[in-house]
Design an enzyme around this catalytic site. Structure first.
Site, mmCIF file in Angstrom:
data_model
loop_
_atom_site.group_PDB
_atom_site.id
_atom_site.type_symbol
_atom_site.label_atom_id
_atom_site.label_comp_id
_atom_site.label_asym_id
_atom_site.label_seq_id
_atom_site.Cartn_x
_atom_site.Cartn_y
_atom_site.Cartn_z
ATOM 1 C CE LYS A 1 -34.544 -15.885 -0.307
ATOM 2 N NZ LYS A 1 -35.836 -15.866 0.343
ATOM 3 C CD GLU B 1 -47.282 -21.208 -2.175
ATOM 4 O OE1 GLU B 1 -48.216 -21.991 -2.350
ATOM 5 O OE2 GLU B 1 -46.973 -20.775 -1.048
ATOM 6 C CG ASN C 1 -44.539 -10.877 -4.506
ATOM 7 O OD1 ASN C 1 -44.529 -11.159 -3.309
ATOM 8 N ND2 ASN C 1 -44.298 -11.768 -5.440
ATOM 9 C CD GLU D 1 -35.964 -18.607 -5.177
ATOM 10 O OE1 GLU D 1 -34.738 -18.615 -5.116
ATOM 11 O OE2 GLU D 1 -36.611 -18.265 -6.175
ATOM 12 C CG LEU E 1 -39.051 -1.693 7.555
ATOM 13 C CD1 LEU E 1 -39.486 -1.018 8.851
ATOM 14 C CD2 LEU E 1 -39.211 -0.694 6.388
ATOM 15 C CE LYS F 1 -36.640 -28.436 -13.859
ATOM 16 N NZ LYS F 1 -37.485 -27.240 -13.990
ATOM 17 C CB CYS G 1 -40.950 -13.116 -6.810
ATOM 18 S SG CYS G 1 -41.297 -14.863 -6.908
ATOM 19 C CB VAL H 1 -43.927 -22.294 -7.418
ATOM 20 C CG1 VAL H 1 -45.379 -22.456 -6.989
ATOM 21 C CG2 VAL H 1 -43.429 -20.905 -7.049
HETATM 22 C C1 UDX Z 1 -40.455 -13.184 -2.452
HETATM 23 C C2 UDX Z 1 -41.643 -13.033 -1.493
HETATM 24 O O1 UDX Z 1 -41.166 -12.805 -0.160
HETATM 25 C C3 UDX Z 1 -42.547 -14.250 -1.548
HETATM 26 O O2 UDX Z 1 -43.685 -14.029 -0.745
HETATM 27 C C4 UDX Z 1 -42.963 -14.492 -2.988
HETATM 28 O O3 UDX Z 1 -43.740 -15.659 -3.084
HETATM 29 C C5 UDX Z 1 -41.751 -14.617 -3.890
HETATM 30 O O4 UDX Z 1 -40.924 -13.459 -3.754
HETATM 31 P P1 UDX Z 1 -38.111 -14.426 -2.429
HETATM 32 O O5 UDX Z 1 -37.902 -13.852 -3.793
HETATM 33 O O6 UDX Z 1 -37.774 -15.846 -2.178
HETATM 34 O O7 UDX Z 1 -39.637 -14.257 -1.989
HETATM 35 O O8 UDX Z 1 -37.219 -13.579 -1.432
HETATM 36 P P2 UDX Z 1 -37.387 -12.553 -0.230
HETATM 37 O O9 UDX Z 1 -36.851 -13.169 0.995
HETATM 38 O O10 UDX Z 1 -38.725 -11.972 -0.155
HETATM 39 O O11 UDX Z 1 -36.349 -11.426 -0.732
HETATM 40 C C6 UDX Z 1 -36.483 -10.782 -1.991
HETATM 41 C C7 UDX Z 1 -35.358 -9.807 -2.215
HETATM 42 O O12 UDX Z 1 -35.494 -8.673 -1.354
HETATM 43 C C8 UDX Z 1 -33.967 -10.378 -1.929
HETATM 44 O O13 UDX Z 1 -33.063 -9.894 -2.912
HETATM 45 C C9 UDX Z 1 -33.637 -9.834 -0.557
HETATM 46 O O14 UDX Z 1 -32.248 -9.738 -0.334
HETATM 47 C C10 UDX Z 1 -34.303 -8.468 -0.610
HETATM 48 N N1 UDX Z 1 -34.681 -7.929 0.699
HETATM 49 C C11 UDX Z 1 -35.626 -8.549 1.463
HETATM 50 C C12 UDX Z 1 -34.102 -6.741 1.149
HETATM 51 O O15 UDX Z 1 -33.242 -6.150 0.458
HETATM 52 N N2 UDX Z 1 -34.502 -6.223 2.346
HETATM 53 C C13 UDX Z 1 -35.445 -6.806 3.129
HETATM 54 O O16 UDX Z 1 -35.751 -6.259 4.199
HETATM 55 C C14 UDX Z 1 -36.014 -8.004 2.678
#
Ligand code: UDX
Length: 472
Positions: free
Chosen positions: A343, A154, A231, A158, A273, A39, A283, A15
């Protein structure tokens, strides 16, 4: 107000670093502070530290000019008007967010503060944190009129963090004073006025001059809750579709058709979904636990969140059962694994369901060959290679002579494999896809036994044809 604002960002994690370069991209002068000297030196020298689209370009553009990296928070406090706190808020044993880093930063700011500053919570924090920060400042002798605490959560994801920052759905500013709100309004003016999107070198994304992002001004507490509630709601959506996918499996329905049918209702929407092996990352798991814990502390029954977590944990165990159902026994089986990151398009392995599954498979006595385009280096630090686990250089090497191939992360390259080559590489053409990256029909036509999430298992068309000829 001056258009060009002096901003300090404390913390150079996902972030903090993204916020720092994006504020510079918006025209501000930024000091990014981190107490980890290694860092800071690495960032000064041009290392990007994390895998994030557009980050190398923006760092190259602003490093050591509009973004300076340093360890000295006192100097940054003196020079800057707004100080964004973007340090870690890890999960404690009870699920609460551990706010000791936030407190330490607040105390350090207090010790060097001599003129009015806006202190901005950027890290995800529970409601009431702004009050704790204020109390810490006052305890350290800072007069109340010399600072305001603002919540500016925020929502970046990622992998697409830079584009998400510069093209947000909304900017949430929780401020309880007009003076602080004005500073935040000025910081985000390049986006909210649409000015930024006029630039020919602007990072591309969903917003443009005629559709700039809205800035929602709320109370500080509301903003803190917006972040956790958003979230938790997204995690709930994922657990919901995962539970529906199990129902689809039990009835031979197809969860993709079900999700499409649900998502076309504009009140539900098609996003988040996608069923899979459960959500992970830095997160969702942490924020759902923290939000549940906040509710508990306030005496509010929010056991819905406990169910969200339960379904998420079950989803991994169900996937393991699926692998077992395809292979019968697991001990000694050679398994190819595609994906270690939580992911696709990131090297982050925090709370990665893929890693948990690798650990479960190792505990079952499987022999694993794993590939990930970016996350191997990080995974090796917690799961070193050994007799049962090796890391390989591409997807086909993972499949080589394996009894089955598992897809655990939705990297786009895993959805575009040469299926003929893949089939030849595997000892048995079995693919268990935890991310639904392929059309079952196409997999069957390429001779695979293909198991996915919430969709009927596809069997090789070739085999069916030969069975049919046996019976004729
Ligand atoms: C998330 C939020 O989207 C973001 O707004 C917040 O600031 C931080 O947390 P991030 O952790 O980067 O972001 O990933 P995101 O793309 O949201 O996916 C989170 C997890 O959910 C991943 O493990 C992803 O594989 C999973 N996921 C997401 C699903 O299993 N199905 C979906 O439909 C969407």
């Amino acid at each position: 107000m001056n258009k060009n604002i002096q901003i300090a960002v404390v913390g150079s994690g996902y972030v903090g670093l993204v916020a720092a370069v994006c504020f510079a991209e918006m025209g501000h002068d930024v000091i990014c502070v981190d107490n980890d000297e290694r860092k800071v030196t690495a960032l000064q020298g041009g290392d990007t530290l994390i895998h994030e689209n557009y980050l190398p370009e923006l760092l190259e553009r602003y490093r050591n000019s509009k973004v300076r990296f340093m360890t000295d928070l006192a100097e940054a406090t003196r020079e800057c008007q707004a100080i964004f706190i973007a340090v870690g808020t890890p999960q404690s044993e009870t699920g609460d967010a551990d706010l000791s880093y936030v407190e330490a930063v607040a105390c350090e700011i207090a010790r060097s503060l001599t003129s009015y500053k806006v202190i901005v919570e950027k890290s995800t924090v529970p409601v009431y944190t702004n009050e704790w920060i204020s109390r810490a400042m006052e305890r350290n002798g800072v007069a109340r009129h010399l600072f305001d605490v603002v919540s500016n959560p925020e929502f970046l994801r990622e992998g697409t963090a830079v584009a998400d920052f510069l093209h947000p759905d909304r900017i949430v500013v929780g401020a309880d004073s007009d003076r602080a709100a004005a500073v935040l309004n000025a910081i985000y003016a390049p986006l909210t006025s649409g000015e930024y999107y006029k630039r020919s070198d602007a990072i591309p994304g969903a917003c443009n001059v005629s559709e700039p992002p809205p800035l929602l001004l709320t109370s500080t507490k509301s903003a803190e809750i917006i972040k956790h509630a958003s979230n938790a709601f997204l995690a709930l959506k994922i657990s919901f579709i995962n539970a529906v996918s199990n129902l689809c499996e039990a009835t031979s329905a197809n969860v993709e058709q079900v999700a499409r049918g649900m998502g076309l209702d504009s009140r539900i929407g098609p996003k988040f979904l996608r069923p899979g092996i459960g959500y992970g990352g830095s997160c969702f798991p942490k924020d759902v636990a923290a939000f549940r814990s906040v509710a508990e502390q306030l005496g509010i029954d929010f056991s819905l969140l406990t169910e969200v977590e339960k379904i998420n944990a079950q989803q991994k165990r169900r996937f393991l059962s699926k692998v077992r159902s395809a292979l019968w026994t697991l001990r000694g089986k050679r398994i190819g694994v595609l994906g270690l990151a939580f992911k696709g398009e990131t090297d982050d392995i925090r709370e990665s369901p893929a890693i948990e599954l690798v650990q479960m498979l190792l505990a079952e006595g499987c022999l694993i060959a794993a590939f990930d385009p970016a996350a191997i280096k990080r995974t090796e630090q917690i799961l070193p290679a050994g007799p049962s686990l090796k890391y390989v250089g591409d997807s086909y090497a993972a499949a080589d002579d394996a009894d089955a191939l598992l897809i655990l992360t939705d990297w786009s390259e895993f959805g575009a494999l040469d299926l003929k080559r893949l089939n030849q590489a595997l000892r048995y053409p079995i693919v268990v896809d935890g991310r639904n990256l392929y059309d079952p029909q196409i997999m069957a036509e390429h001779g695979f036994t293909y198991l996915s999430i919430g969709r009927p298992t596809a069997n090789p068309v070739r085999e069916l044809a030969s069975v049919a000829s046996m019976h004729s």
